[in-house]
Scaffold this motif. Structure first.
Motif, mmCIF file in Angstrom:
data_model
loop_
_atom_site.group_PDB
_atom_site.id
_atom_site.type_symbol
_atom_site.label_atom_id
_atom_site.label_comp_id
_atom_site.label_asym_id
_atom_site.label_seq_id
_atom_site.Cartn_x
_atom_site.Cartn_y
_atom_site.Cartn_z
ATOM 1 N N PHE A 34 17.650 -49.343 62.210
ATOM 2 C CA PHE A 34 16.210 -49.630 61.355
ATOM 3 C C PHE A 34 16.381 -50.914 60.408
ATOM 4 N N TYR A 36 14.905 -51.684 56.850
ATOM 5 C CA TYR A 36 14.292 -51.209 55.673
ATOM 6 C C TYR A 36 14.059 -52.464 54.846
ATOM 7 N N LEU A 44 11.786 -48.595 48.507
ATOM 8 C CA LEU A 44 12.388 -48.859 49.668
ATOM 9 C C LEU A 44 11.537 -48.279 50.815
ATOM 10 N N LEU A 46 10.185 -48.482 55.099
ATOM 11 C CA LEU A 46 10.608 -48.766 56.625
ATOM 12 C C LEU A 46 9.775 -49.989 57.155
ATOM 13 N N TYR A 86 17.394 -54.373 54.186
ATOM 14 C CA TYR A 86 18.323 -53.568 54.535
ATOM 15 C C TYR A 86 18.555 -53.217 56.138
ATOM 16 N N PRO B 43 22.139 -48.251 49.863
ATOM 17 C CA PRO B 43 22.149 -46.931 49.596
ATOM 18 C C PRO B 43 23.465 -46.347 50.321
ATOM 19 N N LEU B 90 18.326 -42.131 44.988
ATOM 20 C CA LEU B 90 17.264 -41.962 45.730
ATOM 21 C C LEU B 90 17.101 -40.923 46.555
ATOM 22 N N VAL B 104 12.854 -40.893 60.720
ATOM 23 C CA VAL B 104 12.538 -41.997 59.800
ATOM 24 C C VAL B 104 12.483 -41.218 58.437
ATOM 25 N N LEU B 105 13.156 -41.878 57.704
ATOM 26 C CA LEU B 105 13.113 -41.501 56.079
ATOM 27 C C LEU B 105 11.973 -42.240 55.209
ATOM 28 N N PHE B 107 11.156 -42.948 51.196
ATOM 29 C CA PHE B 107 11.887 -43.016 50.236
ATOM 30 C C PHE B 107 11.235 -42.644 48.862
ATOM 31 N N GLY B 108 11.613 -42.024 47.851
ATOM 32 C CA GLY B 108 11.055 -41.974 46.540
ATOM 33 C C GLY B 108 11.380 -43.413 45.811
#
Lengths: 112, 116
Positions: A34, A36, A44, A46, A86, B43, B90, B104-105, B107-108
């Motif tokens: 991935f 990001y 952050l 995607l 990232y 992270p 996070l 897929v993440l 994020f806050g």
């Protein structure tokens, strides 16, 4: 062990020039890769994932398993591309965990 | 949908104290993960929870603990704070179930912890 390396902490290019952000990974299995991005004062988010094979905001990235790389490219940089990028890897699900391993990030600055 | 929400946004603690950080996932997401981001680094995975069960743990000491509630919100607790715990914490949620769903993440915005 899973590892992601982004060799450039800082990258500065002029508007309209091509951009390439490097990402190399270490993983013995079949990874999912991935990119990001974090724009100034934003969270952050995607940008793209290799299995989608999409072009997002003009960016593309190809997974090269032979070179264990997943470089991010854009032919013509725009000022709004300035951000922190990232690269991240998700390996085999270990004990049911969905874990991302991130690189240290590259701060991209597009000069006018 | 407000996305992933975290609270508090900023907090300052002293060494030895304890802190609790909170996270609400995107509606419909049952998986919540926690990451620590130290200044200048990417992270780093701390925990993942799915359906109130811990599914993964990163290389962090036992001072770090977490839990997930029936409404899928989550808390991260850190005891006996050290200066090195200063970081952005996070939270991320996903539709991943361990069997299906996007890997897929989302994020806050994070909780910035400063330990003095």
């Amino acid at each position: 062990a899973q590892r992601v390396t982004q060799p450039e902490k800082l990258l500065s290019v002029f508007k309209g020039a091509p951009v390439e952000l490097k990402c190399n990974y270490s993983y013995s299995g079949s990874p999912e890769l991935f990119w990001y991005v974090q724009y100034s004062r934003q969270r952050l988010q995607l940008l793209l994932r290799h299995i989608s094979r999409e072009s997002i905001k003009g960016f593309t990235a190809d997974l090269n398993k032979g070179e264990t790389s997943f470089h991010l490219k854009k032919p013509f940089a725009q000022e709004e591309d300035s951000a922190m990028y990232y690269c991240a890897l998700s390996g085999a699900i270990i004990q049911g965990a969905q874990k991302l391993v991130f690189g240290q990030g590259t701060r991209l600055t597009i000069n006018p | 949908d407000a996305g992933v929400t975290q609270s508090p946004t900023h907090l300052i603690k002293t060494r030895g104290q304890q802190v609790t950080l909170r996270c609400s996932p995107i509606s419909g997401h049952k998986s919540v993960s926690w990451y620590q981001q130290v200044l200048g680094q990417g992270p780093q995975f701390i925990f993942q929870y799915y359906e109130k069960e811990e599914r993964g743990r990163g290389n962090f000491p036992d001072r770090f603990s977490a839990r997930q509630f029936p409404n899928y919100s989550s808390e991260l607790n850190v005891n006996a704070l050290l200066l090195g715990d200063s970081a952005l914490y996070l939270c991320a949620s996903s539709s991943w179930t361990g069997v299906s769903g996007a890997n897929v993440l989302t994020f806050g915005a994070g909780s910035r912890l400063t330990v003095l």
